[in-house]
Design a protein around this motif. Structure first.
Motif, short mmCIF file in Angstrom:
data_model
loop_
_atom_site.label_atom_id
_atom_site.label_comp_id
_atom_site.label_asym_id
_atom_site.label_seq_id
_atom_site.Cartn_x
_atom_site.Cartn_y
_atom_site.Cartn_z
N MET A 1 0.83 -1.20 0.00
CA MET A 1 0.00 0.00 0.00
C MET A 1 0.87 1.25 0.00
SD MET A 1 -2.94 1.24 2.69
CE MET A 1 -4.08 -0.01 2.10
N ILE A 2 0.53 2.19 -0.86
CA ILE A 2 1.25 3.46 -0.92
C ILE A 2 0.52 4.49 -0.08
CG2 ILE A 2 2.04 5.33 -2.43
CD1 ILE A 2 2.22 3.34 -4.68
N LYS A 3 1.28 5.26 0.68
CA LYS A 3 0.74 6.35 1.47
C LYS A 3 1.29 7.67 0.95
CE LYS A 3 0.16 3.58 5.66
NZ LYS A 3 0.40 3.49 7.12
N PHE A 4 0.42 8.66 0.85
CA PHE A 4 0.84 9.99 0.41
C PHE A 4 0.20 11.04 1.31
CE2 PHE A 4 -0.47 13.81 -2.07
CZ PHE A 4 0.79 14.38 -2.18
N ILE A 5 1.02 12.01 1.72
CA ILE A 5 0.50 13.15 2.47
C ILE A 5 1.33 14.38 2.12
CG2 ILE A 5 1.89 12.55 4.51
CD1 ILE A 5 -0.32 13.82 6.24
N SER A 6 0.65 15.48 1.91
CA SER A 6 1.32 16.78 1.80
C SER A 6 1.46 17.34 3.20
CB SER A 6 0.49 17.73 0.92
OG SER A 6 0.98 19.05 1.03
N LEU A 18 5.91 10.19 0.62
CA LEU A 18 5.41 8.97 -0.02
C LEU A 18 5.94 7.78 0.76
CD1 LEU A 18 5.79 9.33 -3.92
CD2 LEU A 18 3.67 9.05 -2.64
N GLY A 19 5.05 6.86 1.11
CA GLY A 19 5.46 5.68 1.87
C GLY A 19 5.05 4.40 1.17
N LEU A 20 5.87 3.36 1.36
CA LEU A 20 5.60 2.05 0.79
C LEU A 20 6.20 0.98 1.69
CD1 LEU A 20 4.63 0.26 -1.64
CD2 LEU A 20 6.92 0.60 -2.63
N ASN A 21 5.33 0.09 2.18
CA ASN A 21 5.79 -1.04 3.00
C ASN A 21 6.62 -0.59 4.20
OD1 ASN A 21 4.54 -2.80 1.16
ND2 ASN A 21 6.38 -2.88 -0.11
N GLY A 114 11.90 0.23 -3.22
CA GLY A 114 10.67 -0.01 -3.96
C GLY A 114 10.18 1.17 -4.77
N PHE A 115 10.85 2.30 -4.66
CA PHE A 115 10.52 3.48 -5.46
C PHE A 115 11.47 3.61 -6.64
CE2 PHE A 115 9.27 4.60 -1.08
CZ PHE A 115 7.96 5.00 -1.27
N SER A 116 10.93 3.99 -7.78
CA SER A 116 11.74 4.35 -8.94
C SER A 116 11.48 5.83 -9.22
CB SER A 116 11.36 3.51 -10.16
OG SER A 116 11.60 2.15 -9.94
N LEU A 117 12.50 6.65 -9.08
CA LEU A 117 12.35 8.10 -9.20
C LEU A 117 13.14 8.63 -10.39
CD1 LEU A 117 12.85 7.45 -5.81
CD2 LEU A 117 11.72 9.68 -5.83
N THR A 118 12.45 9.34 -11.26
CA THR A 118 13.08 9.92 -12.43
C THR A 118 12.92 11.44 -12.40
OG1 THR A 118 12.52 7.94 -13.71
CG2 THR A 118 13.21 9.90 -14.94
N PRO A 119 14.00 12.19 -12.22
CA PRO A 119 13.91 13.65 -12.28
C PRO A 119 13.85 14.13 -13.73
CG PRO A 119 16.15 13.00 -11.78
CD PRO A 119 15.37 11.73 -11.90
N PHE A 120 13.12 15.20 -13.95
CA PHE A 120 13.02 15.77 -15.29
C PHE A 120 13.04 17.29 -15.20
CE2 PHE A 120 8.78 14.88 -13.66
CZ PHE A 120 8.08 16.06 -13.88
N GLU A 121 13.51 17.92 -16.26
CA GLU A 121 13.70 19.37 -16.29
C GLU A 121 12.38 20.12 -16.18
OE1 GLU A 121 15.96 22.89 -16.81
OE2 GLU A 121 16.87 20.95 -17.21
N SER A 260 -2.29 17.83 4.59
CA SER A 260 -3.49 17.28 3.97
C SER A 260 -3.94 16.06 4.76
CB SER A 260 -3.18 16.87 2.53
OG SER A 260 -2.32 15.73 2.51
N GLU A 261 -5.01 15.45 4.33
CA GLU A 261 -5.35 14.15 4.87
C GLU A 261 -4.34 13.14 4.37
OE1 GLU A 261 -8.55 11.81 2.56
OE2 GLU A 261 -9.16 13.90 2.28
N LEU A 262 -4.29 11.98 4.98
CA LEU A 262 -3.43 10.89 4.53
C LEU A 262 -4.18 10.10 3.46
CD1 LEU A 262 -0.84 9.14 4.84
CD2 LEU A 262 -2.13 7.80 6.54
N TYR A 263 -3.55 9.94 2.30
CA TYR A 263 -4.14 9.17 1.22
C TYR A 263 -3.44 7.82 1.16
CZ TYR A 263 -5.97 13.72 -0.24
OH TYR A 263 -6.61 14.91 -0.27
N GLU A 264 -4.24 6.76 1.00
CA GLU A 264 -3.70 5.41 0.90
C GLU A 264 -4.22 4.75 -0.37
OE1 GLU A 264 -3.00 4.14 5.51
OE2 GLU A 264 -5.03 3.85 4.72
N PHE A 265 -3.31 4.12 -1.12
CA PHE A 265 -3.66 3.52 -2.40
C PHE A 265 -3.21 2.06 -2.39
CE2 PHE A 265 -2.50 8.00 -2.98
CZ PHE A 265 -3.71 8.50 -3.42
N ALA A 266 -4.20 1.16 -2.39
CA ALA A 266 -3.89 -0.27 -2.34
C ALA A 266 -3.50 -0.77 -3.72
CB ALA A 266 -5.10 -1.03 -1.82
#
Length: 266
Positions: A1-6, A18-21, A114-121, A260-266
């Motif tokens: 499950m991914i967790k996201f909060i601003s 951003l959280g994962l496991n 578990g994250f793949s991060l790609t920076p872009f201009e 923000s609220e905590l968002y969770e994405f299964a």
């Protein structure tokens, strides 16, 4: 499950989690460590879950707590080489970053926990400026927090996102009629400044697709915007193209100084 909060989103500080496991990353760290700890604790996330910080650019509202996070808590701080140089020239960085410095390169992917991060201009007036496209657990996030205008690269990454965090910094009428001096208005509206609500709305119209599930409007100005104005501008623009908020897509205007609220994405 991914967790996201601003944790904060505005000219006085920006920070996203951003959280994962059970492990997490921060995108920017422009608020004090105690605020990060408190906001995460309030939604049941441990500060110790943070494994790294990824920085978009070297303005103070994005880097304020990097010294503590990097040099005191030994977290790796990822940024482009030019951004790292700019960070260590910034007045708010004391002590300077040394042992925690890690580099990213635009369009090259970093794999981490578990994250793949790609920076872009992205076009902005920092020393160097990137957005981040993040893949995790089969889902995609795109962070574009400070940007003067939309480029083909930004459009490409934005169109591939399931979850998009995009700047809606100012309402043009509020800025024009506001108290800012002419030079500051010119900086904000320049091609390397910030994005207005209507330009953000047009960008979203151009890229919206069935895979895009949720849009968060970020980095709203305290003086030249209001969450309801930003939300309504985008909501109405999407509606003109038959895209109904809360039916076809989720839309949220993020708060500037509170989480923000905590968002969770299964």
């Amino acid at each position: 499950m991914i967790k996201f909060i601003s944790l904060a989103s505005g000219s006085s500080g920006n920070c996203y989690y951003l959280g994962l496991n059970g492990k997490g990353i921060l995108i920017d760290a422009g608020i004090h460590v105690r605020q990060i700890k408190s906001a995460l604790s309030n939604v049941g996330i441990s500060f110790e879950s943070i494994m790294a910080v990824f920085v978009t650019h070297d303005h103070a509202d994005h880097i304020k707590s990097l010294s503590s996070l990097g040099e005191k808590y030994n977290l790796p701080i990822y940024a482009t080489r030019d951004t790292h140089a700019g960070i260590n020239h910034n007045y708010c960085i004391n002590p300077k970053l040394s042992s925690c410095v890690h580099y990213v390169e635009k369009l090259k992917t970093t794999e981490l926990f578990g994250f793949s991060l790609t920076p872009f201009e992205v076009p902005h007036d920092g020393s160097d400026n990137v957005g981040y496209f993040v893949e995790a657990d089969g889902k995609t996030f795109c962070f574009v927090t400070d940007i003067g205008h939309i480029t083909p690269v930004v459009k490409d990454f934005g169109s591939k996102a399931n979850y998009l965090i995009i700047e809606a910094n100012y309402d043009r009428n509020m800025l024009d009629m506001g108290r800012y001096p002419a030079f500051l208005k010119a900086r904000i509206t320049s091609p390397v400044g910030h994005l207005c609500n209507s330009d953000t709305a047009q960008f979203l119209i151009d890229i919206v697709n069935p895979d895009l599930k949720h849009i968060w409007l970020c980095h709203l100005s305290a003086d030249n915007n209001h969450p309801e104005i930003a939300y309504k501008t985008v909501q109405m623009a999407l509606a003109q193209y038959g895209i109904i908020v809360d039916k076809d897509i989720k839309l949220t205007a993020l708060k500037r100084t509170t989480p923000s609220e905590l968002y969770e994405f299964a």
